[in-house]
Design a protein around this motif. Structure first.
Motif, PDB file in Angstrom:
ATOM      1  N   GLY A  65       0.800  -1.216   0.000  1.00 43.91           N
ATOM      2  CA  GLY A  65       0.000   0.000   0.000  1.00 43.91           C
ATOM      3  C   GLY A  65       0.836   1.271   0.000  1.00 43.91           C
ATOM      4  O   GLY A  65       0.546   2.226  -0.719  1.00 43.91           O
ATOM      5  N   GLY A  66       1.893   1.308   0.793  1.00 44.68           N
ATOM      6  CA  GLY A  66       2.769   2.471   0.823  1.00 44.68           C
ATOM      7  C   GLY A  66       3.454   2.700  -0.515  1.00 44.68           C
ATOM      8  O   GLY A  66       3.598   3.837  -0.970  1.00 44.68           O
ATOM      9  N   LYS A  67       3.844   1.619  -1.150  1.00 39.68           N
ATOM     10  CA  LYS A  67       4.472   1.696  -2.475  1.00 39.68           C
ATOM     11  C   LYS A  67       3.476   2.248  -3.499  1.00 39.68           C
ATOM     12  O   LYS A  67       3.835   3.079  -4.348  1.00 39.68           O
ATOM     13  CB  LYS A  67       4.948   0.302  -2.879  1.00 39.68           C
ATOM     14  N   GLU A  68       2.232   1.820  -3.406  1.00 40.50           N
ATOM     15  CA  GLU A  68       1.190   2.329  -4.302  1.00 40.50           C
ATOM     16  C   GLU A  68       0.960   3.823  -4.082  1.00 40.50           C
ATOM     17  O   GLU A  68       0.787   4.579  -5.043  1.00 40.50           O
ATOM     18  CB  GLU A  68      -0.123   1.573  -4.084  1.00 40.50           C
ATOM     19  N   ILE A  69       0.957   4.255  -2.832  1.00 43.48           N
ATOM     20  CA  ILE A  69       0.781   5.676  -2.538  1.00 43.48           C
ATOM     21  C   ILE A  69       1.957   6.483  -3.091  1.00 43.48           C
ATOM     22  O   ILE A  69       1.760   7.552  -3.679  1.00 43.48           O
ATOM     23  CB  ILE A  69       0.595   5.913  -1.024  1.00 43.48           C
ATOM     24  N   ALA A  70       3.167   5.978  -2.936  1.00 44.42           N
ATOM     25  CA  ALA A  70       4.352   6.677  -3.468  1.00 44.42           C
ATOM     26  C   ALA A  70       4.241   6.845  -4.984  1.00 44.42           C
ATOM     27  O   ALA A  70       4.563   7.904  -5.529  1.00 44.42           O
ATOM     28  CB  ALA A  70       5.622   5.913  -3.103  1.00 44.42           C
ATOM     29  N   ARG A  71       3.783   5.802  -5.656  1.00 46.62           N
ATOM     30  CA  ARG A  71       3.613   5.880  -7.110  1.00 46.62           C
ATOM     31  C   ARG A  71       2.587   6.954  -7.477  1.00 46.62           C
ATOM     32  O   ARG A  71       2.803   7.754  -8.376  1.00 46.62           O
ATOM     33  CB  ARG A  71       3.182   4.513  -7.662  1.00 46.62           C
ATOM     34  N   LYS A  72       1.491   7.004  -6.724  1.00 42.48           N
ATOM     35  CA  LYS A  72       0.451   8.009  -6.979  1.00 42.48           C
ATOM     36  C   LYS A  72       0.973   9.424  -6.688  1.00 42.48           C
ATOM     37  O   LYS A  72       0.661  10.364  -7.408  1.00 42.48           O
ATOM     38  CB  LYS A  72      -0.795   7.712  -6.141  1.00 42.48           C
ATOM     39  N   ILE A  73       1.765   9.568  -5.644  1.00 45.05           N
ATOM     40  CA  ILE A  73       2.345  10.872  -5.303  1.00 45.05           C
ATOM     41  C   ILE A  73       3.179  11.390  -6.471  1.00 45.05           C
ATOM     42  O   ILE A  73       3.053  12.546  -6.872  1.00 45.05           O
ATOM     43  CB  ILE A  73       3.204  10.772  -4.013  1.00 45.05           C
ATOM     44  N   THR A  74       4.030  10.542  -7.006  1.00 51.30           N
ATOM     45  CA  THR A  74       4.909  10.999  -8.092  1.00 51.30           C
ATOM     46  C   THR A  74       4.140  11.213  -9.388  1.00 51.30           C
ATOM     47  O   THR A  74       4.444  12.153 -10.129  1.00 51.30           O
ATOM     48  CB  THR A  74       6.085  10.032  -8.315  1.00 51.30           C
ATOM     49  N   ARG A  75       3.152  10.388  -9.659  1.00 51.13           N
ATOM     50  CA  ARG A  75       2.351  10.589 -10.877  1.00 51.13           C
ATOM     51  C   ARG A  75       1.564  11.886 -10.835  1.00 51.13           C
ATOM     52  O   ARG A  75       1.358  12.528 -11.859  1.00 51.13           O
ATOM     53  CB  ARG A  75       1.390   9.417 -11.088  1.00 51.13           C
ATOM     54  N   ARG A  76       1.098  12.275  -9.652  1.00 46.93           N
ATOM     55  CA  ARG A  76       0.337  13.520  -9.492  1.00 46.93           C
ATOM     56  C   ARG A  76       1.255  14.725  -9.282  1.00 46.93           C
ATOM     57  O   ARG A  76       0.792  15.834  -9.070  1.00 46.93           O
ATOM     58  CB  ARG A  76      -0.612  13.420  -8.291  1.00 46.93           C
ATOM     59  N   LYS A  77       2.549  14.466  -9.290  1.00 49.41           N
ATOM     60  CA  LYS A  77       3.554  15.523  -9.097  1.00 49.41           C
ATOM     61  C   LYS A  77       3.400  16.258  -7.762  1.00 49.41           C
ATOM     62  O   LYS A  77       3.633  17.462  -7.656  1.00 49.41           O
ATOM     63  CB  LYS A  77       3.558  16.491 -10.271  1.00 49.41           C
ATOM     64  N   ILE A  78       3.007  15.506  -6.747  1.00 53.18           N
ATOM     65  CA  ILE A  78       2.955  16.026  -5.384  1.00 53.18           C
ATOM     66  C   ILE A  78       4.396  16.008  -4.869  1.00 53.18           C
ATOM     67  O   ILE A  78       5.076  14.994  -4.966  1.00 53.18           O
ATOM     68  CB  ILE A  78       2.027  15.166  -4.501  1.00 53.18           C
ATOM     69  N   GLU A  79       4.865  17.113  -4.353  1.00 52.30           N
ATOM     70  CA  GLU A  79       6.277  17.248  -4.011  1.00 52.30           C
ATOM     71  C   GLU A  79       6.633  16.831  -2.583  1.00 52.30           C
ATOM     72  O   GLU A  79       7.773  16.992  -2.162  1.00 52.30           O
ATOM     73  CB  GLU A  79       6.730  18.683  -4.273  1.00 52.30           C
ATOM     74  N   THR A  80       5.713  16.290  -1.853  1.00 48.71           N
ATOM     75  CA  THR A  80       5.946  15.888  -0.465  1.00 48.71           C
ATOM     76  C   THR A  80       7.015  14.799  -0.382  1.00 48.71           C
ATOM     77  O   THR A  80       6.869  13.740  -0.994  1.00 48.71           O
ATOM     78  CB  THR A  80       4.637  15.358   0.160  1.00 48.71           C
ATOM     79  N   PRO A  81       8.084  15.032   0.377  1.00 51.24           N
ATOM     80  CA  PRO A  81       9.050  13.949   0.596  1.00 51.24           C
ATOM     81  C   PRO A  81       8.422  12.901   1.515  1.00 51.24           C
ATOM     82  O   PRO A  81       7.549  13.219   2.329  1.00 51.24           O
ATOM     83  CB  PRO A  81      10.223  14.649   1.275  1.00 51.24           C
ATOM     84  N   PHE A  82       8.852  11.663   1.374  1.00 49.21           N
ATOM     85  CA  PHE A  82       8.271  10.593   2.178  1.00 49.21           C
ATOM     86  C   PHE A  82       9.305   9.574   2.596  1.00 49.21           C
ATOM     87  O   PHE A  82      10.397   9.497   2.036  1.00 49.21           O
ATOM     88  CB  PHE A  82       7.113   9.914   1.432  1.00 49.21           C
ATOM     89  N   MET A  83       8.913   8.788   3.573  1.00 50.66           N
ATOM     90  CA  MET A  83       9.719   7.692   4.082  1.00 50.66           C
ATOM     91  C   MET A  83       8.778   6.522   4.325  1.00 50.66           C
ATOM     92  O   MET A  83       7.627   6.715   4.703  1.00 50.66           O
ATOM     93  CB  MET A  83      10.384   8.130   5.389  1.00 50.66           C
TER      94      MET A  83
END
Length: 147
Positions: A65-83
């Protein structure tokens, strides 16, 4: 103390005036990320699809699930850094098997700008606390001085 409570407590004890929003599922996490401009996001690798209630078990469990969210973040060009954080040393979905180390390497390579780390949570250890707190400090507070 549960994992979520331990993590939040550690962060709040290390940083004054930090605001933390909690999501209990993939769906609520994604909704919060779309509605807010966060300085940092801590993504649990494995989580239910929906928030659990008395009448709902949370739907399908998303191993990545976290990996899926990271993919969505980058596809939407959301600039939030994550861990990422997980309490699992091994992951499997369908016929795919991943070790903690192989998944960590894949995610850090896939998201070199935004992924700030991949942590193994173990309630018997305190290493994860230092890793999270140092990463938040470097990502949020040091970024203020780079501008």
């Amino acid at each position: 103390m549960h994992k979520r409570q331990s993590i939040i407590s550690s962060i709040k004890n290390s940083f004054d005036n930090i605001h933390i929003d909690e999501a209990h599922s993939f769906t609520s996490a994604w909704s919060l990320l779309l509605k807010n401009n966060y300085s940092f996001a801590l993504l649990d690798m494995s989580l239910p699809t929906f928030d659990k209630t008395n009448n709902n078990t949370g739907g399908t469990f998303r191993v990545f699930g976290g990996k899926e969210i990271a993919r969505k973040i980058t596809r939407r060009k959301i600039e939030t850094p994550f861990m990422f954080i997980t309490q699992y040393k091994n992951f499997s979905e369908d016929s795919s098997l991943y070790s903690f180390e192989s998944l960590k390497a894949e995610l850090i390579e896939s998201y070199p700008e935004q992924c700030k780390g991949f942590i193994y949570y173990n309630n018997a250890s305190s290493e994860w606390k230092d890793e999270i707190n140092n990463t938040i400090k470097d990502s949020i507070y040091n970024a203020d001085f780079d501008s």
